[in-house]
Design a protein around this motif. Sequence first.
Motif, PDB file in Angstrom:
ATOM      1  N   LEU A  14      12.850   9.253   2.860  1.00 48.26           N
ATOM      2  CA  LEU A  14      12.610   9.059   1.529  1.00 48.26           C
ATOM      3  C   LEU A  14      11.158   9.535   1.384  1.00 48.26           C
ATOM      4  N   ASN A  15      11.257  10.846   1.186  1.00 51.48           N
ATOM      5  CA  ASN A  15       9.675  11.736   1.322  1.00 51.48           C
ATOM      6  C   ASN A  15       8.887  11.361   0.094  1.00 51.48           C
ATOM      7  N   GLU A  16       9.296  10.593  -1.169  1.00 53.78           N
ATOM      8  CA  GLU A  16       8.597  10.037  -2.161  1.00 53.78           C
ATOM      9  C   GLU A  16       7.613   9.059  -1.860  1.00 53.78           C
ATOM     10  N   LEU A  17       8.220   8.434  -0.709  1.00 51.00           N
ATOM     11  CA  LEU A  17       7.410   7.126   0.000  1.00 51.00           C
ATOM     12  C   LEU A  17       6.523   7.497   1.066  1.00 51.00           C
ATOM     13  N   THR A  18       5.334   7.105   0.936  1.00 49.40           N
ATOM     14  CA  THR A  18       4.270   7.445   1.802  1.00 49.40           C
ATOM     15  C   THR A  18       3.956   5.947   2.575  1.00 49.40           C
ATOM     16  N   LEU A  19       4.333   5.592   3.963  1.00 51.33           N
ATOM     17  CA  LEU A  19       3.975   4.493   4.496  1.00 51.33           C
ATOM     18  C   LEU A  19       2.633   4.510   4.662  1.00 51.33           C
ATOM     19  N   PRO A  20       1.867   3.242   4.272  1.00 50.79           N
ATOM     20  CA  PRO A  20       0.544   2.999   4.780  1.00 50.79           C
ATOM     21  C   PRO A  20       0.499   2.959   6.332  1.00 50.79           C
ATOM     22  N   GLU A  21      -0.812   2.887   6.740  1.00 51.21           N
ATOM     23  CA  GLU A  21      -1.249   2.821   8.126  1.00 51.21           C
ATOM     24  C   GLU A  21      -0.736   1.545   8.782  1.00 51.21           C
ATOM     25  N   ARG A  22      -1.014   0.330   7.936  1.00 47.12           N
ATOM     26  CA  ARG A  22      -0.652  -1.059   8.027  1.00 47.12           C
ATOM     27  C   ARG A  22       0.370  -1.263   7.060  1.00 47.12           C
ATOM     28  N   ARG A  95      18.296  -9.656   7.029  1.00 45.98           N
ATOM     29  CA  ARG A  95      16.923  -9.414   6.435  1.00 45.98           C
ATOM     30  C   ARG A  95      16.274  -8.880   7.489  1.00 45.98           C
ATOM     31  N   TRP A  96      15.901  -7.561   7.375  1.00 45.01           N
ATOM     32  CA  TRP A  96      14.647  -7.030   8.450  1.00 45.01           C
ATOM     33  C   TRP A  96      13.146  -7.100   7.708  1.00 45.01           C
ATOM     34  N   VAL A  97      12.518  -7.338   8.637  1.00 47.50           N
ATOM     35  CA  VAL A  97      11.089  -7.201   8.243  1.00 47.50           C
ATOM     36  C   VAL A  97      10.421  -6.568   9.493  1.00 47.50           C
ATOM     37  N   ILE A  98       9.692  -5.579   9.212  1.00 44.66           N
ATOM     38  CA  ILE A  98       8.977  -4.622  10.296  1.00 44.66           C
ATOM     39  C   ILE A  98       7.626  -4.457   9.813  1.00 44.66           C
ATOM     40  N   GLU A  99       6.768  -5.015  10.870  1.00 42.96           N
ATOM     41  CA  GLU A  99       5.383  -4.776  10.560  1.00 42.96           C
ATOM     42  C   GLU A  99       4.849  -4.098  11.383  1.00 42.96           C
ATOM     43  N   ARG A 100       3.601  -3.289  10.888  1.00 41.61           N
ATOM     44  CA  ARG A 100       2.954  -2.382  11.786  1.00 41.61           C
ATOM     45  C   ARG A 100       1.421  -2.767  11.381  1.00 41.61           C
ATOM     46  N   ASP A 101       0.857  -3.183  12.463  1.00 43.89           N
ATOM     47  CA  ASP A 101      -0.575  -3.947  12.134  1.00 43.89           C
ATOM     48  C   ASP A 101      -1.193  -3.869  13.671  1.00 43.89           C
ATOM     49  N   GLY A 102      -2.560  -3.611  13.563  1.00 39.89           N
ATOM     50  CA  GLY A 102      -3.150  -3.880  14.566  1.00 39.89           C
ATOM     51  C   GLY A 102      -2.800  -3.343  16.219  1.00 39.89           C
ATOM     52  N   GLY A 103      -2.101  -2.063  15.991  1.00 31.68           N
ATOM     53  CA  GLY A 103      -1.425  -1.516  17.359  1.00 31.68           C
ATOM     54  C   GLY A 103      -0.054  -1.971  17.748  1.00 31.68           C
ATOM     55  N   LEU A 147      -0.772  -3.489   3.978  1.00 28.32           N
ATOM     56  CA  LEU A 147      -1.297  -4.328   4.537  1.00 28.32           C
ATOM     57  C   LEU A 147      -2.773  -3.961   4.946  1.00 28.32           C
ATOM     58  N   SER A 148      -3.418  -2.934   4.259  1.00 28.77           N
ATOM     59  CA  SER A 148      -4.560  -2.307   4.851  1.00 28.77           C
ATOM     60  C   SER A 148      -5.890  -3.026   3.820  1.00 28.77           C
ATOM     61  N   GLY A 149      -5.635  -4.125   3.112  1.00 27.12           N
ATOM     62  CA  GLY A 149      -6.641  -4.925   2.503  1.00 27.12           C
ATOM     63  C   GLY A 149      -7.600  -5.502   3.527  1.00 27.12           C
ATOM     64  N   PRO A 150      -8.342  -6.283   2.973  1.00 31.01           N
ATOM     65  CA  PRO A 150      -9.411  -6.949   4.049  1.00 31.01           C
ATOM     66  C   PRO A 150      -8.447  -8.061   4.882  1.00 31.01           C
ATOM     67  N   ARG A 151      -8.777  -8.196   5.988  1.00 28.05           N
ATOM     68  CA  ARG A 151      -8.132  -9.165   6.968  1.00 28.05           C
ATOM     69  C   ARG A 151      -8.801 -10.650   6.817  1.00 28.05           C
ATOM     70  N   LEU A 152      -7.753 -11.537   6.684  1.00 28.23           N
ATOM     71  CA  LEU A 152      -8.593 -12.927   6.737  1.00 28.23           C
ATOM     72  C   LEU A 152      -8.970 -13.398   7.937  1.00 28.23           C
ATOM     73  N   PRO A 153     -10.033 -14.153   8.169  1.00 26.46           N
ATOM     74  CA  PRO A 153     -10.747 -14.547   9.403  1.00 26.46           C
ATOM     75  C   PRO A 153      -9.430 -15.307  10.265  1.00 26.46           C
TER      76      PRO A 153
END
Length: 153
Positions: A14-22, A95-103, A147-153
């Motif tokens: 799906l090359n019209e879709l660019t995945l964010p880093e997070r 239902r799949w949920v795949i998250e990429r965050d913090g390594g 998910l690249s917005g500010p992280r909550l403490p």
Amino acid sequence: RLWGEGGHNAALWLNELTLPERARIELKARAETDTGDLKCELYGDGETHQSGMIIINGGWHNKLRVIARRDEHGEDRKEDRSCRPHCAPKGQDQRWVIERDGGFITWYIDGHLALKWAESAPLTGRRFAFNHWSAKVSYDDLVVYDLSGPRLP
């Protein structure tokens, strides 16, 4: 709903879709036969099978789940063989949920942790693909959250 059969790893990028880093990626995946073989690829180059992270449920005749980096047959892949008798039950949406965050890449199926991968050197590709080998499969309701917005403490 996207249907596939006999794709032999010719990924639908799906090359019209660019995945964010997070990112958080949600989708429905359904095996249409007892063979399983549900697969997607993330953070790939948009052209080449196994250029990113490969997520597989019901691989190898519906016997295991896998997260692999660039080689779904590689010795470093993470796998789960506990999903007996079938990882992907025929005709049942999962239902799949795949998250990429913090390594980490974390994969959930129907709210339960399936597998987790620690990225020592995160891939830089930004493309997503649906894939499978020979079984009849279908996918629906793909949503990608940044998910690249500010992280909550």
